[in-house]
Design a protein around this motif. Sequence first.
Motif, PDB file in Angstrom:
ATOM      1  N   THR A   4       0.887  -1.290   0.153  1.00  0.00           N
ATOM      2  CA  THR A   4       0.046   0.057   0.113  1.00  0.00           C
ATOM      3  C   THR A   4       0.871   1.274   0.030  1.00  0.00           C
ATOM      4  O   THR A   4       1.940   1.328   0.466  1.00  0.00           O
ATOM      5  CB  THR A   4      -0.822   0.123   1.274  1.00  0.00           C
ATOM      6  OG1 THR A   4      -0.022  -0.058   2.513  1.00  0.00           O
ATOM      7  CG2 THR A   4      -1.762  -1.311   1.230  1.00  0.00           C
ATOM      8  N   PRO A   5       0.260   2.398  -0.520  1.00  0.00           N
ATOM      9  CA  PRO A   5       1.120   3.832  -0.586  1.00  0.00           C
ATOM     10  C   PRO A   5       1.502   4.037   0.866  1.00  0.00           C
ATOM     11  O   PRO A   5       2.616   4.539   1.255  1.00  0.00           O
ATOM     12  CB  PRO A   5       0.168   4.529  -1.010  1.00  0.00           C
ATOM     13  CG  PRO A   5      -0.857   3.836  -1.855  1.00  0.00           C
ATOM     14  CD  PRO A   5      -0.811   2.339  -1.233  1.00  0.00           C
ATOM     15  N   GLN A   6       0.628   3.704   1.918  1.00  0.00           N
ATOM     16  CA  GLN A   6       0.800   4.178   3.282  1.00  0.00           C
ATOM     17  C   GLN A   6       2.077   3.268   3.639  1.00  0.00           C
ATOM     18  O   GLN A   6       3.082   3.736   4.470  1.00  0.00           O
ATOM     19  CB  GLN A   6      -0.142   3.901   4.196  1.00  0.00           C
ATOM     20  CG  GLN A   6      -1.510   4.949   4.005  1.00  0.00           C
ATOM     21  CD  GLN A   6      -2.450   4.137   3.019  1.00  0.00           C
ATOM     22  OE1 GLN A   6      -2.094   3.356   2.124  1.00  0.00           O
ATOM     23  NE2 GLN A   6      -3.849   4.255   3.422  1.00  0.00           N
ATOM     24  N   ALA A   7       2.181   1.941   3.340  1.00  0.00           N
ATOM     25  CA  ALA A   7       3.450   1.123   3.812  1.00  0.00           C
ATOM     26  C   ALA A   7       4.517   1.661   3.030  1.00  0.00           C
ATOM     27  O   ALA A   7       5.516   1.554   3.820  1.00  0.00           O
ATOM     28  CB  ALA A   7       2.829  -0.297   3.651  1.00  0.00           C
ATOM     29  N   ARG A   8       4.536   2.182   1.919  1.00  0.00           N
ATOM     30  CA  ARG A   8       5.829   2.308   1.250  1.00  0.00           C
ATOM     31  C   ARG A   8       6.273   3.830   1.733  1.00  0.00           C
ATOM     32  O   ARG A   8       7.421   3.747   2.160  1.00  0.00           O
ATOM     33  CB  ARG A   8       5.409   2.649  -0.387  1.00  0.00           C
ATOM     34  CG  ARG A   8       5.360   1.268  -1.144  1.00  0.00           C
ATOM     35  CD  ARG A   8       5.169   1.574  -2.386  1.00  0.00           C
ATOM     36  NE  ARG A   8       4.689   0.305  -3.295  1.00  0.00           N
ATOM     37  CZ  ARG A   8       3.527   0.101  -3.714  1.00  0.00           C
ATOM     38  NH1 ARG A   8       2.633   1.205  -3.578  1.00  0.00           N
ATOM     39  NH2 ARG A   8       3.246  -1.107  -4.226  1.00  0.00           N
ATOM     40  N   LYS A   9       5.461   4.701   2.186  1.00  0.00           N
ATOM     41  CA  LYS A   9       5.760   5.972   2.732  1.00  0.00           C
ATOM     42  C   LYS A   9       6.508   5.611   4.014  1.00  0.00           C
ATOM     43  O   LYS A   9       7.464   6.136   4.507  1.00  0.00           O
ATOM     44  CB  LYS A   9       4.598   6.868   3.076  1.00  0.00           C
ATOM     45  CG  LYS A   9       5.099   7.847   3.653  1.00  0.00           C
ATOM     46  CD  LYS A   9       3.794   9.205   3.418  1.00  0.00           C
ATOM     47  CE  LYS A   9       4.465  10.365   4.182  1.00  0.00           C
ATOM     48  NZ  LYS A   9       3.154  11.425   4.285  1.00  0.00           N
ATOM     49  N   ARG A  10       5.731   4.633   4.897  1.00  0.00           N
ATOM     50  CA  ARG A  10       6.303   4.306   6.146  1.00  0.00           C
ATOM     51  C   ARG A  10       7.625   3.696   6.257  1.00  0.00           C
ATOM     52  O   ARG A  10       8.539   4.099   7.000  1.00  0.00           O
ATOM     53  CB  ARG A  10       5.369   3.393   6.948  1.00  0.00           C
ATOM     54  CG  ARG A  10       5.594   2.950   8.561  1.00  0.00           C
ATOM     55  CD  ARG A  10       5.957   4.113   9.529  1.00  0.00           C
ATOM     56  NE  ARG A  10       4.744   4.813   9.779  1.00  0.00           N
ATOM     57  CZ  ARG A  10       4.819   5.886  10.259  1.00  0.00           C
ATOM     58  NH1 ARG A  10       5.623   6.289  10.965  1.00  0.00           N
ATOM     59  NH2 ARG A  10       3.625   6.456  10.477  1.00  0.00           N
TER      60      ARG A  10
END
Length: 86
Positions: A4-10
């Motif tokens: 997910t984009p959130q996981a990539r950003k994290r």
Amino acid sequence: MANTPQARKRIRRNNRRAEINTARMSRIRSFVKKVETAIAGGDKSAAQAALKDAQPELARGVARGVIHKNTVARKMSRLSKRVAAL
């Protein structure tokens, strides 16, 4: 693997924070090492000056959450005792 984009950003943020925290810990260790070398050299005035410089660095590490409050208290106590014994 992050999907997910959130996981990539994290992952990106975690890597950046790890770099910053590593640099902070390295800086703290350098200041503590200066105190210890001054103590080993037997130079009380240099040790006191180095301890005075190291104290805010250690406190900043606590404030930034890089190192635990009690760890800093223990280190400061031990260093202060060693400097006073010179």
